[in-house]
Structure formats: C-alpha cells, structure tokens
Design a protein around this motif. Sequence first.
Motif, PDB file in Angstrom:
ATOM      1  N   ASP A   1       0.826  -1.214   0.000  1.00 21.90           N
ATOM      2  CA  ASP A   1       0.000   0.000   0.000  1.00 21.90           C
ATOM      3  C   ASP A   1       0.859   1.264   0.000  1.00 21.90           C
ATOM      4  O   ASP A   1       0.473   2.298  -0.556  1.00 21.90           O
ATOM      5  N   THR A   2       2.020   1.196   0.632  1.00 27.14           N
ATOM      6  CA  THR A   2       2.934   2.343   0.634  1.00 27.14           C
ATOM      7  C   THR A   2       3.418   2.646  -0.778  1.00 27.14           C
ATOM      8  O   THR A   2       3.459   3.810  -1.212  1.00 27.14           O
ATOM      9  N   LEU A   3       3.766   1.596  -1.519  1.00 32.55           N
ATOM     10  CA  LEU A   3       4.204   1.786  -2.905  1.00 32.55           C
ATOM     11  C   LEU A   3       3.065   2.348  -3.759  1.00 32.55           C
ATOM     12  O   LEU A   3       3.281   3.219  -4.622  1.00 32.55           O
ATOM     13  N   ALA A   4       1.855   1.855  -3.504  1.00 37.77           N
ATOM     14  CA  ALA A   4       0.692   2.355  -4.258  1.00 37.77           C
ATOM     15  C   ALA A   4       0.446   3.824  -3.940  1.00 37.77           C
ATOM     16  O   ALA A   4       0.119   4.623  -4.827  1.00 37.77           O
ATOM     17  N   LEU A   5       0.625   4.189  -2.670  1.00 37.88           N
ATOM     18  CA  LEU A   5       0.439   5.587  -2.275  1.00 37.88           C
ATOM     19  C   LEU A   5       1.489   6.481  -2.919  1.00 37.88           C
ATOM     20  O   LEU A   5       1.178   7.577  -3.384  1.00 37.88           O
ATOM     21  N   GLN A   6       2.709   5.988  -2.943  1.00 43.13           N
ATOM     22  CA  GLN A   6       3.775   6.770  -3.575  1.00 43.13           C
ATOM     23  C   GLN A   6       3.459   7.032  -5.051  1.00 43.13           C
ATOM     24  O   GLN A   6       3.679   8.132  -5.563  1.00 43.13           O
ATOM     25  N   ALA A   7       2.940   5.994  -5.706  1.00 40.96           N
ATOM     26  CA  ALA A   7       2.587   6.150  -7.120  1.00 40.96           C
ATOM     27  C   ALA A   7       1.488   7.191  -7.291  1.00 40.96           C
ATOM     28  O   ALA A   7       1.516   8.007  -8.226  1.00 40.96           O
ATOM     29  N   LEU A   8       0.502   7.170  -6.391  1.00 44.98           N
ATOM     30  CA  LEU A   8      -0.578   8.158  -6.453  1.00 44.98           C
ATOM     31  C   LEU A   8      -0.049   9.573  -6.232  1.00 44.98           C
ATOM     32  O   LEU A   8      -0.472  10.519  -6.892  1.00 44.98           O
ATOM     33  N   GLN A   9       0.883   9.707  -5.282  1.00 44.73           N
ATOM     34  CA  GLN A   9       1.435  11.032  -4.978  1.00 44.73           C
ATOM     35  C   GLN A   9       2.300  11.564  -6.113  1.00 44.73           C
ATOM     36  O   GLN A   9       2.397  12.779  -6.325  1.00 44.73           O
ATOM     37  N   ASP A  10       2.922  10.628  -6.858  1.00 44.18           N
ATOM     38  CA  ASP A  10       3.807  11.053  -7.951  1.00 44.18           C
ATOM     39  C   ASP A  10       3.046  11.310  -9.252  1.00 44.18           C
ATOM     40  O   ASP A  10       3.622  11.806 -10.221  1.00 44.18           O
ATOM     41  N   ALA A  11       1.769  10.907  -9.274  1.00 44.29           N
ATOM     42  CA  ALA A  11       0.982  11.086 -10.500  1.00 44.29           C
ATOM     43  C   ALA A  11       0.729  12.572 -10.761  1.00 44.29           C
ATOM     44  O   ALA A  11       0.753  13.400  -9.854  1.00 44.29           O
ATOM     45  N   SER A  12       0.501  12.889 -12.003  1.00 37.32           N
ATOM     46  CA  SER A  12       0.226  14.281 -12.372  1.00 37.32           C
ATOM     47  C   SER A  12      -1.011  14.335 -13.273  1.00 37.32           C
ATOM     48  O   SER A  12      -0.991  13.799 -14.384  1.00 37.32           O
ATOM     49  N   PRO A  13      -2.102  14.922 -12.785  1.00 42.80           N
ATOM     50  CA  PRO A  13      -2.234  15.517 -11.450  1.00 42.80           C
ATOM     51  C   PRO A  13      -2.556  14.428 -10.405  1.00 42.80           C
ATOM     52  O   PRO A  13      -3.148  13.398 -10.745  1.00 42.80           O
ATOM     53  N   PRO A  14      -2.170  14.601  -9.126  1.00 44.70           N
ATOM     54  CA  PRO A  14      -2.463  13.596  -8.086  1.00 44.70           C
ATOM     55  C   PRO A  14      -3.953  13.576  -7.753  1.00 44.70           C
ATOM     56  O   PRO A  14      -4.618  14.612  -7.766  1.00 44.70           O
ATOM     57  N   ASP A  15      -4.464  12.389  -7.499  1.00 47.42           N
ATOM     58  CA  ASP A  15      -5.872  12.228  -7.109  1.00 47.42           C
ATOM     59  C   ASP A  15      -5.937  12.328  -5.579  1.00 47.42           C
ATOM     60  O   ASP A  15      -5.689  11.351  -4.863  1.00 47.42           O
ATOM     61  N   GLN A  16      -6.259  13.525  -5.089  1.00 45.52           N
ATOM     62  CA  GLN A  16      -6.203  13.765  -3.646  1.00 45.52           C
ATOM     63  C   GLN A  16      -7.178  12.889  -2.855  1.00 45.52           C
ATOM     64  O   GLN A  16      -6.887  12.490  -1.726  1.00 45.52           O
ATOM     65  N   ALA A  17      -8.318  12.585  -3.438  1.00 39.74           N
ATOM     66  CA  ALA A  17      -9.300  11.754  -2.734  1.00 39.74           C
ATOM     67  C   ALA A  17      -8.741  10.352  -2.490  1.00 39.74           C
ATOM     68  O   ALA A  17      -8.851   9.789  -1.398  1.00 39.74           O
TER      69      ALA A  17
END
Length: 203
Positions: free
Chosen positions: A138-154
């Motif tokens: 889940d940490t790796l998945a979160l990192q991927a979400l945070q690095d996405a552009s634009p990030p999906d804040q929800a």
Amino acid sequence: MRWTTATAVLCIMTAMAGICAAADPRYPDWPCAQAKVPEISLAAVWAGPPLDDVADRWKNDAKVSVLVAKLAVRRTPLEEAQKAIVEYLAGAADKTTNGKLLFAGLFDSLNAQRSSVLNGLERVTRRQREAAEKIRSDTLALQALQDASPPDQAKIEELGNQLVWETRIFEDRRRVVKFVCEVPTAIDQRLFALSRAIQQEME
C-alpha cells in the motif's frame, strides 16, 4: 492528514524489524527474544518418584481432575494453589500415589496450555508478516498516487487513512506479542512451584 512516503517507509522498517530475522532457524515464526522450548521437560520440574504407573489415570479421578483444573488456571493465586495442595494431600490415604496423580495432571494440563500459547504466538507472527507486506504494498501504491500528475487527492487521502489504520493494528499486535512472550516462562515457573509443593507434602 497527509501520509508522506518518508513516514510510510519508516513504519515499514519498524514493522519488519521484529519479524524478519528469527533467532532460531528451526522456528522461523517464533517472535520472542526468549528461546523457544516446545515442551516443559519433566526432569526440570519433577524430582519425585517415577510417574509411569499413573500416566493418564489422573483423568479418571474426579477429585484430582477438579483440583488440577483449579490449580492450572493462572488466575488462581500461587499461594492459594499451594495451600490447596497441602490440604488435599493432608487428607489423602496414600500421599505418594495421590501426589503423583496430581502432578501428572498438572504437568499434562500446563504443558497443553503452554503449547497453545506457543502456537498462538506463531500464528500471530504469520499474520504480522502478511500485514507488513500489505503495508509495504500500500505504501508503494500511495507513492505512485502522490507522484501522478495531477495527483488524485481523494484516493491519496483514502489510502493514507488505510495505511494509518493498518499500521496501528500492526503496532497493537506487536505490543500484545511482547506481553504474551512472557507467558510460557510464567507457566514454567508455576509448574515448578506447584511441583515443589507436592513433593514437600509427599516427603
């Protein structure tokens, strides 16, 4: 609350530290600092006469069975248990036989109780290993979400909250395991003390 990658990595390192390196390779799921001893050695707790002739006979004696059940429970204070042994053997026609029956019952019961605790600790270790892997994933998945552009804040918020919850459960279990690791030793000590009380009354 923002779950940062640095915080997640720190939690993973903490989570994995206690379950990845078993002290004894024979027992890879053993989580305690104390060495795992699968069973209590009879010679370590009993210096009285041989028990071969009593074996499982204690189960057929209603009075002994009831007393064993009472004495084996750790919520029965040790002093109260020792007093019950003195009272029981004081009224026995054959102190040697009755003492052997009583000890045989305690040895069987406390060894079984101890095995249950050991098995439970190893089951929790396996669950903790699975939980640590889930946190890592889940940490790796979160990192991927945070690095996405634009990030999906929800989604970031949802997964971050999930990680907080998963880590909290992991840490709660870790604290419980640390406490339960002391139980086998407490059982050993109780059996030894009760054995001495029996042998003293048999002399």
